[in-house]
Motif scaffolding. Sequence first.
Motif, PDB file in Angstrom:
ATOM      1  N   ASP A  29      18.703  82.254  42.905  1.00  0.00           N
ATOM      2  CA  ASP A  29      17.597  82.131  41.742  1.00  0.00           C
ATOM      3  C   ASP A  29      17.405  80.746  41.160  1.00  0.00           C
ATOM      4  OD1 ASP A  29      17.555  85.060  41.753  1.00  0.00           O
ATOM      5  OD2 ASP A  29      18.779  85.279  40.144  1.00  0.00           O
ATOM      6  N   LEU A  30      16.173  80.175  40.858  1.00  0.00           N
ATOM      7  CA  LEU A  30      16.133  78.973  40.453  1.00  0.00           C
ATOM      8  C   LEU A  30      15.423  79.298  39.091  1.00  0.00           C
ATOM      9  CD1 LEU A  30      15.084  76.588  43.473  1.00  0.00           C
ATOM     10  CD2 LEU A  30      17.480  77.025  42.039  1.00  0.00           C
ATOM     11  N   ASP A  31      15.584  78.200  38.143  1.00  0.00           N
ATOM     12  CA  ASP A  31      14.697  78.333  36.710  1.00  0.00           C
ATOM     13  C   ASP A  31      13.336  78.041  37.224  1.00  0.00           C
ATOM     14  OD1 ASP A  31      16.833  78.677  35.234  1.00  0.00           O
ATOM     15  OD2 ASP A  31      17.340  76.890  34.517  1.00  0.00           O
ATOM     16  N   SER A  32      12.280  78.192  36.311  1.00  0.00           N
ATOM     17  CA  SER A  32      10.908  77.989  36.646  1.00  0.00           C
ATOM     18  C   SER A  32      10.896  76.299  36.693  1.00  0.00           C
ATOM     19  CB  SER A  32       9.970  78.322  35.706  1.00  0.00           C
ATOM     20  OG  SER A  32      10.448  77.723  34.227  1.00  0.00           O
ATOM     21  N   SER A  33      10.094  75.890  37.657  1.00  0.00           N
ATOM     22  CA  SER A  33       9.805  74.444  38.014  1.00  0.00           C
ATOM     23  C   SER A  33      10.637  73.762  38.917  1.00  0.00           C
ATOM     24  CB  SER A  33       9.345  73.589  36.579  1.00  0.00           C
ATOM     25  OG  SER A  33       9.758  72.389  36.595  1.00  0.00           O
ATOM     26  N   CYS A  34      11.582  74.450  39.215  1.00  0.00           N
ATOM     27  CA  CYS A  34      12.698  74.042  40.209  1.00  0.00           C
ATOM     28  C   CYS A  34      12.153  74.459  41.522  1.00  0.00           C
ATOM     29  CB  CYS A  34      14.058  74.411  39.812  1.00  0.00           C
ATOM     30  SG  CYS A  34      14.734  73.872  38.422  1.00  0.00           S
ATOM     31  N   TYR A  35      12.457  73.383  42.650  1.00  0.00           N
ATOM     32  CA  TYR A  35      11.829  73.672  43.999  1.00  0.00           C
ATOM     33  C   TYR A  35      12.694  74.125  44.854  1.00  0.00           C
ATOM     34  CZ  TYR A  35       7.601  71.260  42.174  1.00  0.00           C
ATOM     35  OH  TYR A  35       6.502  71.153  41.355  1.00  0.00           O
ATOM     36  N   ALA A  36      12.621  75.148  45.695  1.00  0.00           N
ATOM     37  CA  ALA A  36      13.616  75.459  46.586  1.00  0.00           C
ATOM     38  C   ALA A  36      13.958  74.605  47.801  1.00  0.00           C
ATOM     39  CB  ALA A  36      13.296  76.943  46.964  1.00  0.00           C
ATOM     40  N   THR A  37      12.774  74.199  48.049  1.00  0.00           N
ATOM     41  CA  THR A  37      12.722  72.746  49.241  1.00  0.00           C
ATOM     42  C   THR A  37      13.692  71.733  48.690  1.00  0.00           C
ATOM     43  OG1 THR A  37      10.638  71.923  48.303  1.00  0.00           O
ATOM     44  CG2 THR A  37      10.580  73.674  50.172  1.00  0.00           C
ATOM     45  N   ILE A  38      13.580  71.328  47.534  1.00  0.00           N
ATOM     46  CA  ILE A  38      14.412  70.352  47.053  1.00  0.00           C
ATOM     47  C   ILE A  38      15.940  70.786  47.221  1.00  0.00           C
ATOM     48  CG2 ILE A  38      14.936  68.749  44.934  1.00  0.00           C
ATOM     49  CD1 ILE A  38      12.418  68.177  46.702  1.00  0.00           C
ATOM     50  N   CYS A  39      16.376  72.216  46.499  1.00  0.00           N
ATOM     51  CA  CYS A  39      17.515  72.588  46.629  1.00  0.00           C
ATOM     52  C   CYS A  39      18.133  72.604  48.290  1.00  0.00           C
ATOM     53  CB  CYS A  39      17.457  73.941  46.173  1.00  0.00           C
ATOM     54  SG  CYS A  39      19.256  74.907  46.041  1.00  0.00           S
ATOM     55  N   MET A  84      21.418  70.582  53.081  1.00  0.00           N
ATOM     56  CA  MET A  84      21.357  70.277  54.369  1.00  0.00           C
ATOM     57  C   MET A  84      21.484  68.824  54.610  1.00  0.00           C
ATOM     58  SD  MET A  84      18.385  72.847  55.435  1.00  0.00           S
ATOM     59  CE  MET A  84      18.339  72.313  56.994  1.00  0.00           C
ATOM     60  N   LYS A  85      21.065  68.122  53.341  1.00  0.00           N
ATOM     61  CA  LYS A  85      21.098  66.648  53.515  1.00  0.00           C
ATOM     62  C   LYS A  85      20.321  65.998  54.724  1.00  0.00           C
ATOM     63  CE  LYS A  85      24.245  65.123  50.765  1.00  0.00           C
ATOM     64  NZ  LYS A  85      24.716  66.444  50.006  1.00  0.00           N
ATOM     65  N   CYS A  86      18.893  66.689  54.518  1.00  0.00           N
ATOM     66  CA  CYS A  86      17.941  65.937  55.627  1.00  0.00           C
ATOM     67  C   CYS A  86      16.777  66.338  55.013  1.00  0.00           C
ATOM     68  CB  CYS A  86      18.359  66.478  56.729  1.00  0.00           C
ATOM     69  SG  CYS A  86      17.839  68.350  57.034  1.00  0.00           S
ATOM     70  N   ASP A  87      15.652  65.577  55.378  1.00  0.00           N
ATOM     71  CA  ASP A  87      14.166  65.890  54.849  1.00  0.00           C
ATOM     72  C   ASP A  87      13.806  67.196  55.863  1.00  0.00           C
ATOM     73  OD1 ASP A  87      13.837  63.937  53.016  1.00  0.00           O
ATOM     74  OD2 ASP A  87      13.600  62.327  54.604  1.00  0.00           O
ATOM     75  N   MET A 106      11.620  55.208  50.761  1.00  0.00           N
ATOM     76  CA  MET A 106      11.836  56.581  50.718  1.00  0.00           C
ATOM     77  C   MET A 106      11.348  57.081  51.887  1.00  0.00           C
ATOM     78  SD  MET A 106       9.806  57.643  47.145  1.00  0.00           S
ATOM     79  CE  MET A 106       8.563  56.379  47.198  1.00  0.00           C
ATOM     80  N   LYS A 107      11.771  58.257  52.441  1.00  0.00           N
ATOM     81  CA  LYS A 107      11.373  59.056  53.565  1.00  0.00           C
ATOM     82  C   LYS A 107      10.354  59.983  53.302  1.00  0.00           C
ATOM     83  CE  LYS A 107      16.408  58.538  55.265  1.00  0.00           C
ATOM     84  NZ  LYS A 107      17.328  59.325  55.715  1.00  0.00           N
ATOM     85  N   GLN A 108       9.531  60.389  54.338  1.00  0.00           N
ATOM     86  CA  GLN A 108       8.397  61.290  54.399  1.00  0.00           C
ATOM     87  C   GLN A 108       9.236  62.631  54.883  1.00  0.00           C
ATOM     88  OE1 GLN A 108       5.224  61.067  53.385  1.00  0.00           O
ATOM     89  NE2 GLN A 108       5.573  59.124  52.854  1.00  0.00           N
ATOM     90  N   ASP A 109       8.995  63.800  53.793  1.00  0.00           N
ATOM     91  CA  ASP A 109       9.612  65.110  54.322  1.00  0.00           C
ATOM     92  C   ASP A 109       8.567  65.731  55.121  1.00  0.00           C
ATOM     93  OD1 ASP A 109       7.584  66.104  52.677  1.00  0.00           O
ATOM     94  OD2 ASP A 109       8.949  66.789  51.088  1.00  0.00           O
ATOM     95  N   GLY A 110       8.826  66.899  55.415  1.00  0.00           N
ATOM     96  CA  GLY A 110       8.122  67.697  56.584  1.00  0.00           C
ATOM     97  C   GLY A 110       6.670  68.239  56.096  1.00  0.00           C
ATOM     98  N   ASP A 111       6.632  68.035  54.737  1.00  0.00           N
ATOM     99  CA  ASP A 111       5.234  68.460  54.038  1.00  0.00           C
ATOM    100  C   ASP A 111       4.402  67.304  53.659  1.00  0.00           C
ATOM    101  OD1 ASP A 111       5.243  71.267  54.008  1.00  0.00           O
ATOM    102  OD2 ASP A 111       6.915  70.951  52.485  1.00  0.00           O
ATOM    103  N   GLY A 112       4.974  66.017  54.052  1.00  0.00           N
ATOM    104  CA  GLY A 112       4.056  64.824  53.945  1.00  0.00           C
ATOM    105  C   GLY A 112       4.118  64.153  52.658  1.00  0.00           C
TER     106      GLY A 112
END
Length: 686
Positions: free
Chosen positions: A667-677, A682-685, A1-7
């Motif tokens: 728009d995203l449903d509740s509990s979905c994360y924009a950073t993950i989208c 972008m295909k990157c962390d 696994m990789k570390q994203d910008g938020d740790g």
Amino acid sequence: MKQDGDGASVPACFISNHEGFRGNIKKFTRDFVVTEIDIDGRQVTTQGPPHCSGKTSGSSQQDQNLQGWEDADLSADCRFDLTISSPDSLDLSMVLGQAVSEQLDQFVVSLRDEAEEGEKSQGHKELSLGSFTDKYQRANVHRAVRHRFPFLMTVTIQPEIRVREDPDYRALSQLVTEEEAEDFFRFIEAKVQDSSYTFNPDDNKEHRTAVHHFLNRRFGKLVETKSFNQQERTAISVRLRERGRPKKRSAEERREEDVYTAFTLCKENMETLEAISYMAATLGVLPSDFTYAGIKDKRAVTYQSMVVKKVSPQRLMEKRAELEKRGMRLSHIHSVAEPLKLGRLQGNHFDLVVRNLRLHGARDAHLAAETRHRLAGLVEEALENVKVRGFVNYYGPQRFGTGQSVQSDLVGLALLKEDMVNAVRLFFSPEDGDDPPSQAKRHFLQTDNAKESLALMPASKARERLMLRALNRYGTGPEGCAKAWLSLPHGMRVFYPHAYCSRVWNEAVAYRLATLGHHVRKGDLVWMREADKTDDCGESRAAQIHVVTEEEEQQGVYALAQVLLPMPGNTVKYPENSVGTWYRERLARDGLDNCRFRVGCLKLNLPGCYRPLLANLCNLSYRLQANEERGGGEATGTSSSRTSDGHSTTATEDAKCESLTLTLNFDLDSSCYATICLREIMKCDL
């Protein structure tokens, strides 16, 4: 696994195979603006006042539309509730001020010292809490002190409030342990109908009789007592009488209790708990008097619906300017008939900016015209792919605690293993920097001195301060650490085990996609029908779960978007294929092979739930803009826009353009994360 910008570790597994691109997000706070979408599908900033079920009360004149900032709200994770409801969890420094709160703590310590030494106070030992000219503030100081210390009495000598020990508490503490006396008074103060409290076993019949007589003499109108056998020993049980009622309230008090005011809160770079604490202290109410549909992240501008109890619209408007000084803007203030329920939202609308777009492997964002043209093509391909195929529905970095040297899932694992001391030490792991919170945490780990660490901890760090107060009071051994965790409200405690389960879910999705591919396989779990999303995260436990058969796999009956994976818990079933085996082995590696997902001493129960493998965005539109950065400013050049219906527009190019900026709206449903989208796009962390 990789570390994203938020740790936070997020598996590098995607559903689409486009090339993607790189860019910077959250360069400025306003680059991440999100608006809550209420249960009726309306954005709370543009469609009038926030929705609450039930008939709206109050005159239309009270329904104010107070214009504030650009509208915004960040959806993070709304599984855990941060309302402060337990007696030990209220930080009185927010109500009384830091100095008076510390004086009150010392006053309580002195009373306990006298009790231990058998001393008797001459007259009534008192402490002045100061003068309070506002009657609402006086009323809530009384309530807050009793909430935190139910064995104390508060007396008003207008406008001054004084506090003294309840003589009944001292008398009871001579018959039972101080801890039992305190717990009994908390039980009495709570007045939960049909509840009971049991003292420690006592084999001395004469002593039990003395306790019975005291309780019946002082509290006989409210409780009834009896002795019963408990594991071959005898104990006294106290139960509230069926006809027992709290003190009759006046008509004015009843009217105040029934007042609910809805509003839209806009905050920037502020945690939800911090905002609620400030508002509660300013309005003279408890944090638990605030209700909301979802928890919002700190690193963004956020815009969300809230309801506060016991505060009229007029009073809330009077405090608007004071709250604005602390970075909170209130709008759409109006009366409603009931509180807002957690999870009562459809989702969130995001307005995001990704700056300095560049190709993967590129060192900087200064682009030639040819490169800009290629980037524009990559952006369009990525967005069209994700619009059609969706994205892997990972839990985002907010779930695990952003910017932390020790992630919240490790704390949760320690709690599930009931290792309270290690969980506390992990909780207080400092960051690498030398900021005040890290200094306070480092001091605690080095000295084990909770009192000194509390003095170093900033007032804004509510969770840490609550823990340190309890550790100072109960000690840093296993029992003291357990009580320190109990000092946090339930929703905050359960966040950490949920973080661990979310980590396992993320890893399970990566394993499922890597080993079984992007098709539905035998043994997968799928939706049988559209389920009622009653969980506060948009996940469902009530759905009918079906195990895919070999015949259904061959016929392609189900689509990958229907596949579910379970969050570990004590009521879920696991896939009946290699993924189910992976779950069991994964939990066993962490020492949880026999885990019941209950932590009795912390009153935590994790039943588990099911989460869709994929998520989808809706109402997508975007704009790709060329610009030249000049000391933080931007000179606009070429820009192209595209909406979800495929319509595009192009403006004139400026010869000095050097970089590209992407503006996204969806728009995203509740509990979905924009950073993950964004990761999928972008295909990157990030």
